[in-house]
Scaffold this motif. Sequence first.
Motif, PDB file in Angstrom:
ATOM      1  N   VAL A  57      46.910  53.698  79.613  1.00 45.41           N
ATOM      2  CA  VAL A  57      45.615  53.038  79.776  1.00 45.41           C
ATOM      3  C   VAL A  57      44.906  52.949  78.432  1.00 45.41           C
ATOM      4  O   VAL A  57      44.369  51.909  78.068  1.00 45.41           O
ATOM      5  CB  VAL A  57      44.739  53.801  80.802  1.00 45.41           C
ATOM      6  N   GLN A  58      44.921  54.046  77.685  1.00 42.97           N
ATOM      7  CA  GLN A  58      44.214  54.097  76.402  1.00 42.97           C
ATOM      8  C   GLN A  58      44.786  55.248  75.596  1.00 42.97           C
ATOM      9  O   GLN A  58      45.276  56.229  76.149  1.00 42.97           O
ATOM     10  CB  GLN A  58      42.718  54.299  76.646  1.00 42.97           C
ATOM     11  N   GLN A  59      44.733  55.130  74.253  1.00 49.12           N
ATOM     12  CA  GLN A  59      45.238  56.191  73.384  1.00 49.12           C
ATOM     13  C   GLN A  59      44.215  56.494  72.310  1.00 49.12           C
ATOM     14  O   GLN A  59      43.566  55.599  71.774  1.00 49.12           O
ATOM     15  CB  GLN A  59      46.560  55.777  72.739  1.00 49.12           C
ATOM     16  N   SER A  60      44.099  57.787  71.964  1.00 50.67           N
ATOM     17  CA  SER A  60      43.171  58.220  70.920  1.00 50.67           C
ATOM     18  C   SER A  60      43.775  57.941  69.547  1.00 50.67           C
ATOM     19  O   SER A  60      44.989  57.747  69.421  1.00 50.67           O
ATOM     20  CB  SER A  60      42.905  59.723  71.048  1.00 50.67           C
TER      21      SER A  60
ATOM     22  N   HIS B  59      44.164  58.845  86.854  1.00 49.54           N
ATOM     23  CA  HIS B  59      44.464  58.953  85.430  1.00 49.54           C
ATOM     24  C   HIS B  59      44.751  60.406  85.044  1.00 49.54           C
ATOM     25  O   HIS B  59      44.167  61.333  85.587  1.00 49.54           O
ATOM     26  CB  HIS B  59      43.296  58.432  84.595  1.00 49.54           C
TER      27      HIS B  59
ATOM     28  N   GLN C  42      46.885  60.444  75.202  1.00 49.12           N
ATOM     29  CA  GLN C  42      46.885  59.193  75.954  1.00 49.12           C
ATOM     30  C   GLN C  42      46.291  59.433  77.330  1.00 49.12           C
ATOM     31  O   GLN C  42      46.484  60.492  77.914  1.00 49.12           O
ATOM     32  CB  GLN C  42      48.304  58.657  76.147  1.00 49.12           C
TER      33      GLN C  42
ATOM     34  N   ASN D 181      39.044  50.638  83.340  1.00 43.96           N
ATOM     35  CA  ASN D 181      39.923  51.663  82.794  1.00 43.96           C
ATOM     36  C   ASN D 181      39.497  52.132  81.408  1.00 43.96           C
ATOM     37  O   ASN D 181      40.102  53.025  80.861  1.00 43.96           O
ATOM     38  CB  ASN D 181      41.361  51.147  82.722  1.00 43.96           C
ATOM     39  N   ASP D 182      38.516  51.492  80.789  1.00 43.01           N
ATOM     40  CA  ASP D 182      38.138  51.857  79.430  1.00 43.01           C
ATOM     41  C   ASP D 182      37.314  53.131  79.407  1.00 43.01           C
ATOM     42  O   ASP D 182      36.467  53.367  80.247  1.00 43.01           O
ATOM     43  CB  ASP D 182      37.336  50.739  78.770  1.00 43.01           C
ATOM     44  N   TYR D 183      37.574  53.928  78.374  1.00 43.49           N
ATOM     45  CA  TYR D 183      36.799  55.123  78.115  1.00 43.49           C
ATOM     46  C   TYR D 183      36.046  54.897  76.810  1.00 43.49           C
ATOM     47  O   TYR D 183      36.630  54.437  75.825  1.00 43.49           O
ATOM     48  CB  TYR D 183      37.708  56.354  78.022  1.00 43.49           C
TER      49      TYR D 183
ATOM     50  N   PRO E  21      33.999  46.417  78.588  1.00 44.44           N
ATOM     51  CA  PRO E  21      35.053  47.334  79.010  1.00 44.44           C
ATOM     52  C   PRO E  21      35.465  47.078  80.460  1.00 44.44           C
ATOM     53  O   PRO E  21      34.647  46.730  81.283  1.00 44.44           O
ATOM     54  CB  PRO E  21      34.425  48.720  78.854  1.00 44.44           C
TER      55      PRO E  21
END
Length: 171
Positions: free
Chosen positions: A155-158, A112, A147, A75-77, A72
């Motif tokens: 950055v990332q989306q559920s 974020h 998001q 920025n990764d969750y 990761p």
Amino acid sequence: MRPLLLLLLLSLAYPVMAQIFKYTDAAGNTAYSNQPPNGVDAQTVDLPPVNSIQRQLPSDTEQPAAGTRSRPTHNDYNVLELSGLPTAGVVRANNGTFTVDVLIEPRLQGTHLLRLLLDGQPYGQPSNVPSLQLINIDRGEHGLAVQVIDGERVVQQSPTATVTVQRAHKR
């Protein structure tokens, strides 16, 4: 123009290159100064270079080995999903107002923000609070997702959760 700019930059760096002197004062204490005192034997002190770390960014061409998850980035969750939704996917909200929670790990970083998506479109204002309210939502089936955004960049989306909103209907 370039020589003038170089001269200006060097003059700004000059105070950083100041020399440090070590000497023994009249009371016998070791003292340090940026100027050698008159009539005292002072030694120059050589300071080690300042530590620095070069940040290494992953190359876009690097590919993980088959069967492994890529490492990761910052920025990764690990977890990003909507929670607090009914298990059957049916929300009873007579006025169309209800709240969804966001499960996120690690916690939201830096600049974020969380942005709710309703049927694929941004809904409401981005927020750093992991509890998002929907107001006056029409009855029927809707897709919800969240998001993580940084400015306008996603950055990332559920994953999208499908919910059915039930509202009382007066005849």
